[in-house]
Design a protein around this motif. Structure first.
Motif, mmCIF file in Angstrom:
data_model
loop_
_atom_site.group_PDB
_atom_site.id
_atom_site.type_symbol
_atom_site.label_atom_id
_atom_site.label_comp_id
_atom_site.label_asym_id
_atom_site.label_seq_id
_atom_site.Cartn_x
_atom_site.Cartn_y
_atom_site.Cartn_z
ATOM 1 N N HIS A 30 0.834 -1.150 0.110
ATOM 2 C CA HIS A 30 0.051 -0.190 -0.145
ATOM 3 C C HIS A 30 0.964 1.157 0.097
ATOM 4 O O HIS A 30 1.737 1.456 0.931
ATOM 5 C CB HIS A 30 -1.148 0.095 1.263
ATOM 6 C CG HIS A 30 -2.042 0.737 1.086
ATOM 7 N ND1 HIS A 30 -3.428 0.719 1.685
ATOM 8 C CD2 HIS A 30 -2.191 2.220 0.800
ATOM 9 C CE1 HIS A 30 -4.253 1.689 1.539
ATOM 10 N NE2 HIS A 30 -3.577 2.562 0.813
ATOM 11 N N VAL A 31 0.771 2.081 -1.169
ATOM 12 C CA VAL A 31 1.585 3.372 -1.115
ATOM 13 C C VAL A 31 0.777 4.585 -0.625
ATOM 14 O O VAL A 31 -0.437 4.500 -1.176
ATOM 15 C CB VAL A 31 2.005 3.531 -2.536
ATOM 16 C CG1 VAL A 31 2.871 4.735 -2.880
ATOM 17 C CG2 VAL A 31 2.685 2.300 -3.135
ATOM 18 N N PHE A 32 1.198 5.219 0.163
ATOM 19 C CA PHE A 32 0.749 6.640 0.555
ATOM 20 C C PHE A 32 1.337 7.559 0.086
ATOM 21 O O PHE A 32 2.750 7.542 0.468
ATOM 22 C CB PHE A 32 0.474 6.621 2.133
ATOM 23 C CG PHE A 32 -0.352 5.533 2.921
ATOM 24 C CD1 PHE A 32 -1.725 5.851 3.184
ATOM 25 C CD2 PHE A 32 0.068 4.191 2.779
ATOM 26 C CE1 PHE A 32 -2.831 4.928 3.674
ATOM 27 C CE2 PHE A 32 -0.782 3.413 3.610
ATOM 28 C CZ PHE A 32 -2.135 3.636 4.061
ATOM 29 N N ILE A 33 0.887 8.897 -0.326
ATOM 30 C CA ILE A 33 1.818 9.953 -0.785
ATOM 31 C C ILE A 33 0.900 11.064 -0.321
ATOM 32 O O ILE A 33 -0.323 11.294 -0.176
ATOM 33 C CB ILE A 33 1.866 9.902 -2.328
ATOM 34 C CG1 ILE A 33 2.788 11.156 -2.610
ATOM 35 C CG2 ILE A 33 0.661 10.114 -3.010
ATOM 36 C CD1 ILE A 33 3.535 11.083 -4.063
ATOM 37 N N CYS A 34 1.575 12.006 0.287
ATOM 38 C CA CYS A 34 1.100 13.520 0.625
ATOM 39 C C CYS A 34 1.086 14.102 -0.573
ATOM 40 O O CYS A 34 1.877 14.474 -1.410
ATOM 41 C CB CYS A 34 1.803 14.133 1.835
ATOM 42 S SG CYS A 34 3.490 14.611 1.226
ATOM 43 N N ALA A 35 -0.319 14.442 -0.745
ATOM 44 C CA ALA A 35 -0.564 15.420 -2.002
ATOM 45 C C ALA A 35 -2.024 16.028 -1.781
ATOM 46 O O ALA A 35 -2.829 15.654 -0.971
ATOM 47 C CB ALA A 35 -0.830 14.105 -3.107
#
Length: 135
Positions: A30-35
């Motif tokens: 699972h990839v989380f990115i602040c955006a």
């Protein structure tokens, strides 16, 4: 009728169908990115949105966003803030617990190819590594 108004047995079936359709039980990473931050601190908001759109598009193009026996199943989530307000966009991959800085589209491509598909983190951009404990 909203989910709140539905009898519990209908909510349970609706929720179960959603979970099944997404393949949640078969997620490999699972990839989380602040955006698209409310108050951008780690990077320019436009740069974060560009990074998010690239991640989303590439996972779809490579068919990594769906359940398959031939490739890993990768989930992605856009987070308002990952609380590392420096050198963003910040991106983290679980269960590996590998945190990246400066997640531009070019770096995201490397992360996809080297880390997600090749099991080799892109070391020069890793800022922390804390894998989730195995059950």
């Amino acid at each position: 009728m909203t989910d709140i108004e539905r009898p519990p047995e209908q909510c349970d079936e609706t929720l179960k169908n959603c979970v099944d359709n997404l393949g949640i039980s078969q997620i490999d990473r699972h990839v989380f990115i602040c955006a698209d931050q409310t108050k951008p601190k780690c990077c320019d908001k436009a740069a974060s949105i560009e990074a998010w759109n690239y991640l989303k598009t590439r996972l779809k193009e490579l068919e990594l966003d769906r359940v398959s026996t031939e490739s890993p199943h990768i989930f992605r989530t856009k987070a308002n803030c990952l609380r590392v307000c420096n050198q963003g966009p910040v991106l983290v991959i679980y269960p590996d617990g590998v945190w990246y800085r400066n997640a531009s589209p070019a770096l995201i491509e490397r992360i996809i190819q080297e880390h997600l598909l090749g099991d080799r983190p892109v070391r020069e951009y890793v800022i922390a590594e804390y894998p989730l404990p195995q059950p």
